[in-house]
Scaffold this motif. Structure first.
Motif, PDB file in Angstrom:
ATOM      1  N   SER A 297       0.796  -1.211  -0.011  1.00  0.00           N
ATOM      2  CA  SER A 297       0.063  -0.077  -0.170  1.00  0.00           C
ATOM      3  C   SER A 297       0.763   1.131  -0.072  1.00  0.00           C
ATOM      4  O   SER A 297       0.259   2.372  -0.210  1.00  0.00           O
TER       5      SER A 297
ATOM      6  N   ALA B  15      -1.513  -5.550   2.402  1.00  0.00           N
ATOM      7  CA  ALA B  15      -1.223  -4.958   3.369  1.00  0.00           C
ATOM      8  C   ALA B  15      -2.617  -4.458   4.158  1.00  0.00           C
ATOM      9  O   ALA B  15      -3.627  -5.259   3.818  1.00  0.00           O
ATOM     10  N   ARG B  16      -2.762  -3.567   5.214  1.00  0.00           N
ATOM     11  CA  ARG B  16      -3.867  -3.363   5.775  1.00  0.00           C
ATOM     12  C   ARG B  16      -5.003  -2.521   5.105  1.00  0.00           C
ATOM     13  O   ARG B  16      -5.921  -2.775   5.010  1.00  0.00           O
TER      14      ARG B  16
ATOM     15  N   GLY C 299       6.901  -3.766   7.091  1.00  0.00           N
ATOM     16  CA  GLY C 299       7.713  -3.486   8.293  1.00  0.00           C
ATOM     17  C   GLY C 299       7.547  -2.007   8.932  1.00  0.00           C
ATOM     18  O   GLY C 299       7.229  -1.268   7.997  1.00  0.00           O
TER      19      GLY C 299
ATOM     20  N   VAL D 281      12.814  -7.658   2.467  1.00  0.00           N
ATOM     21  CA  VAL D 281      13.537  -6.410   2.661  1.00  0.00           C
ATOM     22  C   VAL D 281      14.111  -6.330   4.459  1.00  0.00           C
ATOM     23  O   VAL D 281      13.332  -6.221   5.333  1.00  0.00           O
TER      24      VAL D 281
ATOM     25  N   PRO E 168      18.362   5.224   4.350  1.00  0.00           N
ATOM     26  CA  PRO E 168      17.062   5.996   4.558  1.00  0.00           C
ATOM     27  C   PRO E 168      16.274   6.471   3.216  1.00  0.00           C
ATOM     28  O   PRO E 168      17.292   6.875   2.050  1.00  0.00           O
ATOM     29  N   THR E 169      15.351   6.117   3.000  1.00  0.00           N
ATOM     30  CA  THR E 169      14.455   6.363   1.703  1.00  0.00           C
ATOM     31  C   THR E 169      13.186   6.976   2.124  1.00  0.00           C
ATOM     32  O   THR E 169      12.568   6.622   2.970  1.00  0.00           O
TER      33      THR E 169
ATOM     34  N   THR F  15       9.641   7.533   2.193  1.00  0.00           N
ATOM     35  CA  THR F  15       8.464   6.617   2.028  1.00  0.00           C
ATOM     36  C   THR F  15       7.620   7.230   3.391  1.00  0.00           C
ATOM     37  O   THR F  15       8.090   8.188   3.993  1.00  0.00           O
ATOM     38  N   GLU F  16       6.770   6.237   3.588  1.00  0.00           N
ATOM     39  CA  GLU F  16       6.013   6.768   4.944  1.00  0.00           C
ATOM     40  C   GLU F  16       6.343   6.096   6.254  1.00  0.00           C
ATOM     41  O   GLU F  16       5.917   6.255   7.164  1.00  0.00           O
ATOM     42  N   PHE F  17       7.595   5.348   5.901  1.00  0.00           N
ATOM     43  CA  PHE F  17       8.446   4.812   6.946  1.00  0.00           C
ATOM     44  C   PHE F  17       8.740   5.749   8.367  1.00  0.00           C
ATOM     45  O   PHE F  17       8.461   5.371   9.193  1.00  0.00           O
TER      46      PHE F  17
HETATM   47  N1  LIG Z   1      11.948   3.942   3.913  1.00  0.00           N
HETATM   48  C1  LIG Z   1      13.158   3.605   4.593  1.00  0.00           C
HETATM   49  O1  LIG Z   1      14.106   4.609   4.741  1.00  0.00           O
HETATM   50  C2  LIG Z   1      13.731   2.185   4.813  1.00  0.00           C
HETATM   51  C3  LIG Z   1      15.062   1.957   5.084  1.00  0.00           C
HETATM   52  C4  LIG Z   1      15.281   0.473   5.139  1.00  0.00           C
HETATM   53  C5  LIG Z   1      14.469  -0.706   5.254  1.00  0.00           C
HETATM   54  N2  LIG Z   1      13.061  -0.406   5.158  1.00  0.00           N
HETATM   55  C6  LIG Z   1      12.292  -1.379   5.216  1.00  0.00           C
HETATM   56  O2  LIG Z   1      11.282  -1.392   3.897  1.00  0.00           O
HETATM   57  C7  LIG Z   1      10.324  -2.005   4.252  1.00  0.00           C
HETATM   58  C8  LIG Z   1       9.073  -1.065   3.384  1.00  0.00           C
HETATM   59  O3  LIG Z   1       9.108  -0.060   4.039  1.00  0.00           O
HETATM   60  P1  LIG Z   1       8.699   1.420   3.314  1.00  0.00           P
HETATM   61  O4  LIG Z   1      10.038   2.239   3.489  1.00  0.00           O
HETATM   62  O5  LIG Z   1       8.123   1.125   2.063  1.00  0.00           O
HETATM   63  O6  LIG Z   1       7.584   2.158   4.341  1.00  0.00           O
HETATM   64  P2  LIG Z   1       6.302   2.589   4.187  1.00  0.00           P
HETATM   65  O7  LIG Z   1       5.920   3.357   2.978  1.00  0.00           O
HETATM   66  O8  LIG Z   1       5.874   2.771   5.514  1.00  0.00           O
HETATM   67  O9  LIG Z   1       5.320   0.954   4.130  1.00  0.00           O
HETATM   68  C9  LIG Z   1       5.179   0.084   4.960  1.00  0.00           C
HETATM   69  C10 LIG Z   1       4.458  -0.933   4.231  1.00  0.00           C
HETATM   70  O10 LIG Z   1       4.160  -2.021   5.266  1.00  0.00           O
HETATM   71  C11 LIG Z   1       2.624  -2.236   5.307  1.00  0.00           C
HETATM   72  N3  LIG Z   1       2.537  -2.618   6.974  1.00  0.00           N
HETATM   73  C12 LIG Z   1       2.786  -2.034   8.062  1.00  0.00           C
HETATM   74  N4  LIG Z   1       2.048  -2.734   9.061  1.00  0.00           N
HETATM   75  C13 LIG Z   1       1.439  -3.646   8.540  1.00  0.00           C
HETATM   76  C14 LIG Z   1       0.650  -4.632   9.093  1.00  0.00           C
HETATM   77  N5  LIG Z   1       0.389  -4.656  10.287  1.00  0.00           N
HETATM   78  N6  LIG Z   1       0.142  -5.534   8.271  1.00  0.00           N
HETATM   79  C15 LIG Z   1       0.464  -5.706   6.898  1.00  0.00           C
HETATM   80  N7  LIG Z   1       1.111  -4.792   6.192  1.00  0.00           N
HETATM   81  C16 LIG Z   1       1.801  -3.704   7.100  1.00  0.00           C
HETATM   82  C17 LIG Z   1       2.239  -0.793   5.374  1.00  0.00           C
HETATM   83  O11 LIG Z   1       0.646  -0.806   4.819  1.00  0.00           O
HETATM   84  P3  LIG Z   1      -0.445  -0.676   5.767  1.00  0.00           P
HETATM   85  O12 LIG Z   1      -0.426   0.648   6.460  1.00  0.00           O
HETATM   86  O13 LIG Z   1      -1.564  -0.367   4.780  1.00  0.00           O
HETATM   87  O14 LIG Z   1      -0.785  -1.824   6.283  1.00  0.00           O
HETATM   88  C18 LIG Z   1       2.983  -0.436   4.067  1.00  0.00           C
HETATM   89  O15 LIG Z   1       2.481  -0.876   2.749  1.00  0.00           O
HETATM   90  C19 LIG Z   1      10.271  -2.041   5.624  1.00  0.00           C
HETATM   91  O16 LIG Z   1      10.445  -3.461   5.906  1.00  0.00           O
HETATM   92  C20 LIG Z   1      10.976  -1.202   6.348  1.00  0.00           C
HETATM   93  O17 LIG Z   1      11.457  -1.707   7.385  1.00  0.00           O
HETATM   94  C21 LIG Z   1      12.685   0.965   4.874  1.00  0.00           C
END
Ligand SMILES: NC(=O)c1ccc[n+]([C@@H]2O[C@H](COP(=O)([O-])OP(=O)(O)OC[C@H]3O[C@@H](n4cnc5c(N)ncnc54)[C@H](OP(=O)(O)O)[C@@H]3O)[C@@H](O)[C@H]2O)c1
Length: 274
Positions: free
Chosen positions: A28, A50-51, A106, A154, A201-202, A204-206
């Motif tokens: 999502s 995703a949720r 995550g 990831v 670091p990227t 996103t919504e992270f």
């Molecule tokens: N962005 C960074 O800087 C970064 C760096 C290193 C690693 N990562 C890793 O990259 C991965 C993706 O993160 P992102 O950066 O793309 O962040 P993001 O935009 O926040 O995406 C996270 C995704 O996980 C889903 N999610 C969260 N809680 C969930 C749950 N309880 N059940 C099912 N789905 C769930 C969210 O969807 P819903 O909210 O709709 O459930 C969303 O689709 C993660 O594992 C993160 O740790 C990110």
């Protein structure tokens, strides 16, 4: 309890299309959306998990319009213990030929361990560790049976060093990296490609989900650049078990493993100080 699959094809007319199917967890937002787009561009159908349904439904419509891909939307909270099994059952019910699983869902928590909500810690471990492990295990037979299976988990550059002020997150990502590299070793020679992707670091919504920009430490790449790194690694003749996105992030990961722990931890603590 059965899990409903909403798809861009009516359920009754959705036969095995002959197109390979990629299951993207965390579809999502962020990396998951980009992975779904890339697999669709390569001719795959998708299962999006995703949720939140709405962004996934919008993505499904986009993938149909731009690539003719059928995307099945599966809203699930993967912190629920039975969610991975429900997803597997829903996929089996549809007779989908899954060849790729991308575990991209995550989240992190920024702040001192002693001040972090214990329930949040439990959810973080349930999603980042337990769901990734169980999904990898449940889908492995299908991925091994597929002609060119892919398991991509990831992790993060946080996997390479304990993380003061993101202690649980870094520990979960060290686990993901370790698990994935072990599966890589166990499945060598089977035709399955297994990869731990470690982004830095990227945008996103992270960071909003983590509650801070405080651990935006390292070389910043775009989502597309990170996913490029992943597909480049997957396309190699002899794919590695792990890849770090960005040359500076890669260098940092290497150096972190070479210097004494007390030194690397002191640097990490300064960088993530609130
Ligand atoms: N962005 C960074 O800087 C970064 C760096 C290193 C690693 N990562 C890793 O990259 C991965 C993706 O993160 P992102 O950066 O793309 O962040 P993001 O935009 O926040 O995406 C996270 C995704 O996980 C889903 N999610 C969260 N809680 C969930 C749950 N309880 N059940 C099912 N789905 C769930 C969210 O969807 P819903 O909210 O709709 O459930 C969303 O689709 C993660 O594992 C993160 O740790 C990110």
């Amino acid at each position: 309890m059965s899990t409903q699959l909403a798809s861009t094809q009516p359920a009754s007319t959705a036969p095995r299309s002959g197109r390979p199917v990629a299951v993207v967890i965390g579809a999502s937002s962020g990396f998951g959306v980009e992975f779904a787009r890339r697999f669709a561009a390569r001719g795959d159908d998708l299962v999006l998990v995703a949720r939140r349904s709405e962004p996934m439904a919008a993505l499904a419509a986009e993938l149909l319009a731009s690539h003719g891909a059928t995307a099945h939307v599966v809203p699930l909270d993967l912190t629920e213990p039975d969610a991975p099994a429900r997803l597997l059952a829903a996929v089996a019910e549809r007779d989908l030929a899954v060849h790729a699983l991308v575990n991209s869902a995550g989240f992190g928590s920024f702040g001192p361990f002693a001040a972090t909500d214990p329930d949040r810690i439990a959810r973080e471990i349930a999603l980042n560790v337990t769901a990734v492990t169980v999904l990898s295990r449940l889908f492995l037979p299908a991925l091994l049976a597929a002609p060119a299976g892919v398991l991509l988990n990831v992790a993060s550059t946080a996997a390479y060093l304990p993380g003061p002020n993101l202690a649980v997150y870094a520990a979960t990502k060290a686990y993901v990296r370790s698990l994935t590299e072990a599966i890589w070793a166990e499945t060598r020679g089977t035709g399955l490609t297994v990869l731990a992707l470690s982004p830095g670091p990227t945008q996103t919504e992270f960071f909003a989900a983590a509650g801070s920009d405080g651990f935006k430490v390292g070389q910043i790449l775009t989502v597309a650049e990170v996913v490029d790194v992943a597909f480049h690694a997957l396309g190699r003749r002899n794919p590695p078990p792990s890849v770090v996105a960005g040359p500076l992030n890669k260098l940092t990961a290497v150096v972190a493993g070479l210097v004494p722990r007390r030194v690397s931890l002191a640097v990490a603590r300064r960088l993530t100080a609130q």
